[in-house]
Design an enzyme around this catalytic site. Structure first.
Site, PDB file in Angstrom:
ATOM      1  N   GLU A  25      49.107  33.193  49.959  1.00 22.04           N
ATOM      2  CA  GLU A  25      47.845  32.611  50.384  1.00 22.04           C
ATOM      3  C   GLU A  25      47.954  31.098  50.256  1.00 22.04           C
ATOM      4  O   GLU A  25      48.731  30.584  49.444  1.00 22.04           O
ATOM      5  CB  GLU A  25      46.682  33.138  49.541  1.00 22.04           C
ATOM      6  CG  GLU A  25      46.439  34.624  49.745  1.00 22.04           C
ATOM      7  CD  GLU A  25      45.258  35.147  48.959  1.00 22.04           C
ATOM      8  OE1 GLU A  25      44.382  35.794  49.579  1.00 22.04           O
ATOM      9  OE2 GLU A  25      45.216  34.949  47.737  1.00 22.04           O
ATOM     10  N   LYS A  75      34.743  42.854  51.414  1.00 21.59           N
ATOM     11  CA  LYS A  75      34.125  43.599  50.314  1.00 21.59           C
ATOM     12  C   LYS A  75      34.361  42.847  49.013  1.00 21.59           C
ATOM     13  O   LYS A  75      35.489  42.743  48.549  1.00 21.59           O
ATOM     14  CB  LYS A  75      34.713  45.007  50.181  1.00 21.59           C
ATOM     15  CG  LYS A  75      33.910  45.868  49.175  1.00 21.59           C
ATOM     16  CD  LYS A  75      34.643  47.100  48.722  1.00 21.59           C
ATOM     17  CE  LYS A  75      35.546  46.829  47.545  1.00 21.59           C
ATOM     18  NZ  LYS A  75      34.809  46.506  46.276  1.00 21.59           N
ATOM     19  N   CYS A 126      44.618  35.506  36.757  1.00 21.08           N
ATOM     20  CA  CYS A 126      45.814  36.333  36.948  1.00 21.08           C
ATOM     21  C   CYS A 126      47.099  35.565  36.673  1.00 21.08           C
ATOM     22  O   CYS A 126      48.111  36.152  36.300  1.00 21.08           O
ATOM     23  CB  CYS A 126      45.833  36.920  38.356  1.00 21.08           C
ATOM     24  SG  CYS A 126      45.624  35.689  39.660  1.00 21.08           S
ATOM     25  N   GLU A 129      47.724  39.759  46.244  1.00 19.68           N
ATOM     26  CA  GLU A 129      47.966  38.892  45.089  1.00 19.68           C
ATOM     27  C   GLU A 129      47.559  39.709  43.886  1.00 19.68           C
ATOM     28  O   GLU A 129      46.385  40.028  43.705  1.00 19.68           O
ATOM     29  CB  GLU A 129      47.149  37.607  45.211  1.00 19.68           C
ATOM     30  CG  GLU A 129      47.603  36.505  44.270  1.00 19.68           C
ATOM     31  CD  GLU A 129      46.914  36.598  42.934  1.00 19.68           C
ATOM     32  OE1 GLU A 129      47.615  36.920  41.958  1.00 19.68           O
ATOM     33  OE2 GLU A 129      45.714  36.366  42.846  1.00 19.68           O
ATOM     34  N   ASP A 132      26.949  35.588  37.551  1.00 18.02           N
ATOM     35  CA  ASP A 132      27.730  36.761  37.952  1.00 18.02           C
ATOM     36  C   ASP A 132      28.976  36.945  37.101  1.00 18.02           C
ATOM     37  O   ASP A 132      29.346  38.079  36.771  1.00 18.02           O
ATOM     38  CB  ASP A 132      28.129  36.607  39.424  1.00 18.02           C
ATOM     39  CG  ASP A 132      28.092  37.922  40.178  1.00 18.02           C
ATOM     40  OD1 ASP A 132      27.544  38.902  39.638  1.00 18.02           O
ATOM     41  OD2 ASP A 132      28.601  37.961  41.305  1.00 18.02           O
ATOM     42  N   THR A 174      24.096  44.606  39.035  1.00 16.24           N
ATOM     43  CA  THR A 174      25.019  43.637  38.458  1.00 16.24           C
ATOM     44  C   THR A 174      24.421  43.147  37.137  1.00 16.24           C
ATOM     45  O   THR A 174      23.200  43.101  36.970  1.00 16.24           O
ATOM     46  CB  THR A 174      25.243  42.443  39.394  1.00 16.24           C
ATOM     47  OG1 THR A 174      23.994  41.804  39.653  1.00 16.24           O
ATOM     48  CG2 THR A 174      25.847  42.905  40.698  1.00 16.24           C
ATOM     49  N   ILE A 175      25.302  42.769  36.212  1.00 18.27           N
ATOM     50  CA  ILE A 175      24.895  42.415  34.859  1.00 18.27           C
ATOM     51  C   ILE A 175      25.348  40.997  34.545  1.00 18.27           C
ATOM     52  O   ILE A 175      26.481  40.617  34.849  1.00 18.27           O
ATOM     53  CB  ILE A 175      25.505  43.392  33.830  1.00 18.27           C
ATOM     54  CG1 ILE A 175      25.149  44.843  34.185  1.00 18.27           C
ATOM     55  CG2 ILE A 175      25.061  43.056  32.422  1.00 18.27           C
ATOM     56  CD1 ILE A 175      23.670  45.154  34.130  1.00 18.27           C
ATOM     57  N   ASN A 226      37.113  37.667  39.188  1.00 23.33           N
ATOM     58  CA  ASN A 226      37.217  36.519  38.292  1.00 23.33           C
ATOM     59  C   ASN A 226      36.924  35.183  38.977  1.00 23.33           C
ATOM     60  O   ASN A 226      36.414  34.268  38.345  1.00 23.33           O
ATOM     61  CB  ASN A 226      38.586  36.491  37.613  1.00 23.33           C
ATOM     62  CG  ASN A 226      39.734  36.463  38.594  1.00 23.33           C
ATOM     63  OD1 ASN A 226      39.616  36.901  39.737  1.00 23.33           O
ATOM     64  ND2 ASN A 226      40.869  35.952  38.159  1.00 23.33           N
ATOM     65  N   GLY A 245      53.008  40.894  43.903  1.00 24.80           N
ATOM     66  CA  GLY A 245      52.352  40.584  45.158  1.00 24.80           C
ATOM     67  C   GLY A 245      53.238  40.716  46.374  1.00 24.80           C
ATOM     68  O   GLY A 245      54.451  40.878  46.280  1.00 24.80           O
ATOM     69  N   GLU A 280      49.409  43.145  30.738  1.00 22.23           N
ATOM     70  CA  GLU A 280      48.414  42.146  31.125  1.00 22.23           C
ATOM     71  C   GLU A 280      47.078  42.490  30.479  1.00 22.23           C
ATOM     72  O   GLU A 280      46.506  43.550  30.732  1.00 22.23           O
ATOM     73  CB  GLU A 280      48.263  42.092  32.653  1.00 22.23           C
ATOM     74  CG  GLU A 280      47.324  40.992  33.103  1.00 22.23           C
ATOM     75  CD  GLU A 280      47.197  40.889  34.613  1.00 22.23           C
ATOM     76  OE1 GLU A 280      47.014  39.773  35.116  1.00 22.23           O
ATOM     77  OE2 GLU A 280      47.291  41.931  35.285  1.00 22.23           O
TER      78      GLU A 280
END
Length: 490
Positions: free
Chosen positions: A460, A180, A278, A244, A95, A28-29, A157, A456, A383
Site C-alpha cells: 500500500e 466494510k 501492527c 497487510e 471509537d 459500539t463501545i 486500530n 502480507g 503478536e
C-alpha cells in the site's frame, strides 16, 4: 456517559439506506468508559448486494472520467478532511480509545496526506503506460486500466487512516469501492462516505456495509468483486488481493547506539497507540553490555507515559480497544510472568492507579516491559497487539540478526546506531518489508509499505500502491501492411 452517535446503516447510492431486513444490530463501545456510543445495523445479504450493484452502476462513468477530474474531486475531499479534523479526530477517540492528542495530529491528517498524494500522482501521469518501438514498422504500448468494483476490509486500530489508505488509490485509479469497516471501530465509515459525497464523488463510487466476518465473507466472495484489500490478522484470499497482516517485529539496538535515542525509539515502537500498531517493534534486541543502562533508561522514560482523560492534551496513552482485547493482552502478560518466567521490569496485569472516575471502567492495560526474554517465550514469539515490550539480550550483531529473522512473520524491522554504514548493512539483512533506521513508525504516503513472509501480500502507498489497483493491457501494432504468411500453400 459517552456521547451518543446517530445509528449507522448501509450506505450506497450516495446515502444511508435503512433496510427493513437489516434487523441485526450491535453497539459500539467507548473503550475509555466501557459505555455504548452508537447502534450499528448489520448489512443484510440483500443490502450487500445492493451496495455492490450501486458500485457496478457507477463504475463505467467513474472509470471513464479523466484522471485529472477524478483528482480534483479527491483534492476537495482532502480539504474537507483537514477542515473537519477536530470533529473526525474526536470520533476516532470515541471509537478507538486513543488520546485526542494523537488522533488530532496523526490519524486524520496522515490519511488526508495519502489521499492528496494519490490525487497528485494520477494527475502527474502515474497511470501512464509505456510505448515501445520493436522494429521500424512495429510498435507496442501498454495502458493501465482500473479493475472494476473492489472491496476493502478495514482495521480497528487506525480506522479512518486505513480507510483512506485503501480508498485513495482505488478511487484515483478509477475503481469503485464497497468498504466494510471493522465491527469494533465502525463510526468513521458513514462520515467518510458523506465527506466524499460532499466533495463531489458521484453516487455509488464509495459504499459502506457493516458487520462482522460473515458480512466480509459475503462481500469478498461476491462474483462482481474484482479485488479485495484486507488489513488484519494472518489470513488468505482469492482474486486480486492486497493483505497487510500481522507482525512480531524486531528492533535491533547496535553496540554503538546512543542510549537515550535507543530507549526513546524502543518506547515509541511499543507504546504508541497503546501498542495497537501492527508494525510495532515488540522484540527489542540489546547488547548484553548495555543491559543495566538500557533498563534504567526505559524505567526513566516509562514514567512519562500518561493515561487519563482522552481529551486532556497531557494524556498520551489510552486504553486498548475492547474488553475482549484487554483480557487477551492480560493473558499474555500473565503468561510472561507465570509460564515464561521473564523478568517483569515494569507494568503487569494490575489495574492502573489514579485514573479519573470518568474513565475508570475503561479497558486499560499498564505499559509492560519484560526483560531477560528468550526467543522461545510466548511473549517474544506471538503478536500481543498491546503495550507489552520484550527485551532480549545478545552478544554479537550476527547473532542478533539471525535471531531477529527467526520468525515466520516479516512485517517491520528497525535498527538504532551511530555508524550509519553498519545500520544499512544490518537493515539489508533483516527480513521485513518496512524498515527504519534511528526512528520508528513513520509511514508517509510516498513510501510503499507491505509485509514479507506471512505478514502480507502486495503493498500500500507509494507508486507501487497505485499499481495494486490497476491491471496492465499490452497492445502491439504492425504498420507494415504485411501479415506474416505462415499458412501458405506448399
Amino acid at each position: 456517559m459517552s456521547p451518543h452517535e446517530p445509528d449507522r446503516h448501509t450506505f450506497y447510492d450516495g446515502k444511508a439506506q435503512p433496510s427493513a431486513d437489516s434487523t441485526d444490530s450491535f453497539q459500539t463501545i467507548d473503550p475509555a468508559t466501557g459505555k455504548p456510543t452508537c447502534t450499528i445495523y448489520t448489512s443484510s445479504p440483500s443490502a450487500i448486494d445492493a451496495a455492490v450493484r450501486s458500485a457496478q452502476s457507477a463504475f463505467p462513468s467513474w472509470s471513464a472520467t479523466p484522471p485529472v477530474d477524478r483528482a480534483r474531486i479527491l483534492l476537495r475531499a482532502v480539504a474537507l478532511l483537514r477542515a473537519r479534523n477536530h470533529d473526525l479526530a474526536r470520533l476516532e477517540t470515541l471509537d478507538t480509545g486513543k488520546p485526542f492528542s494523537e488522533t488530532s495530529t496523526v490519524d486524520i491528517l496522515t490519511g488526508a496526506d495519502v489521499l492528496e498524494y494519490f490525487a497528485g500522482l494520477v494527475t502527474a501521469g502515474g497511470l501512464n503506460g509505456e510505448s515501445l518501438r520493436l522494429r521500424d514498422s512495429v510498435h507496442a504500448y501498454t495502458t493501465k486500466e482500473p479493475l472494476g468494483v473492489c472491496a476493502a476490509i478495514g482495521a480497528w486500530n487506525y480506522p479512518l487512516q486505513i480507510a483512506l489508505w485503501k480508498s485513495a488509490p482505488a478511487l484515483a485509479a478509477g475503481n469503485t469501492l464497497v468498504y466494510k469497516p471493522s465491527e469494533f471501530t465502525p463510526l468513521h465509515a458513514d462520515r467518510l462516505a458523506s465527506l466524499y459525497r460532499d466533495a463531489g464523488l458521484p453516487d455509488g463510487v464509495f459504499n459502506v456495509v457493516y458487520g462482522a466476518g460473515d458480512v466480509g465473507a459475503r462481500l469478498t466472495a461476491h462474483p462482481a468483486i474484482a479485488k479485495v484489500s484486507f488489513t488484519g490478522q494472518v489470513a488468505t484470499g482469492k482474486k486480486y488481493v492486497t493483505m497487510e497482516l500481522g507482525g512480531k517485529s524486531p528492533l535491533v539496538v547496535l553496540p554503538d547506539a546512543p542510549l537515550d535515542s535507543a530507549a526513546d525509539v524502543a518506547l515509541l515502537a511499543n507504546f504508541f497507540s497503546s501498542g495497537q500498531v501492527c508494525t510495532n517493534g515488540t522484540r527489542v534486541f540489546v547488547p548484553r553490555a548495555m543491559k543495566p543502562d538500557f533498563e534504567r533508561a526505559l524505567l526513566d522514560r516509562v514514567r512519562h507515559v500518561r493515561p487519563g482523560d482522552l481529551f486532556d492534551p497531557n494524556t498520551n496513552f489510552g486504553p486498548v480497544s475492547s474488553a475482549l482485547h484487554r483480557d487477551k493482552v492480560l493473558r499474555y502478560i500473565r503468561a510472561g510472568i507465570d509460564s515464561d518466567r521473564a523478568r517483569l521490569l515494569c507494568g503487569g496485569p494490575e489495574p492502573i492507579d489514579g485514573l479519573p472516575d470518568s474513565v475508570r471502567d475503561g479497558y486499560w492495560v499498564r505499559p509492560t516491559i519484560f526483560t531477560d526474554c528468550t526467543d522461545d517465550m510466548v511473549v517474544a514469539r506471538e503478536e500481543i497487539f498491546g503495550p507489552v515490550m520484550s527485551v532480549l539480550y545478545y552478544d554479537s550483531v550476527d547473532e542478533a540478526v539471525r535471531r531477529a529473522n527467526d520468525t515466520e512473520l516479516g512485517l517491520a524491522a528497525g535498527v538504532v546506531g551511530r555508524d550509519i554504514d553498519q545500520c544499512h548493512r544490518v537493515i539489508a539483512q533483516l527480513q521485513a518489508g518496512i524498515t527504519w533506521i534511528n526512528t520508528w513508525g513513520e509511514s508517509p504516503a510516498e513510501m510503499a509499505v507491505g509485509g514479507w513472509k506471512l505478514s502480507g501480500v502486495g503493498v500500500e502507498n507509494g507508486r507501487r500502491g497505485l499499481e495494486a489497483w490497476v491491471r496492465n493491457k499490452s497492445t502491439l501494432i504492425d504498420m507494415s501492411g504485411s501479415v506474416p504468411t505462415v499458412f501458405t500453400k506448399l
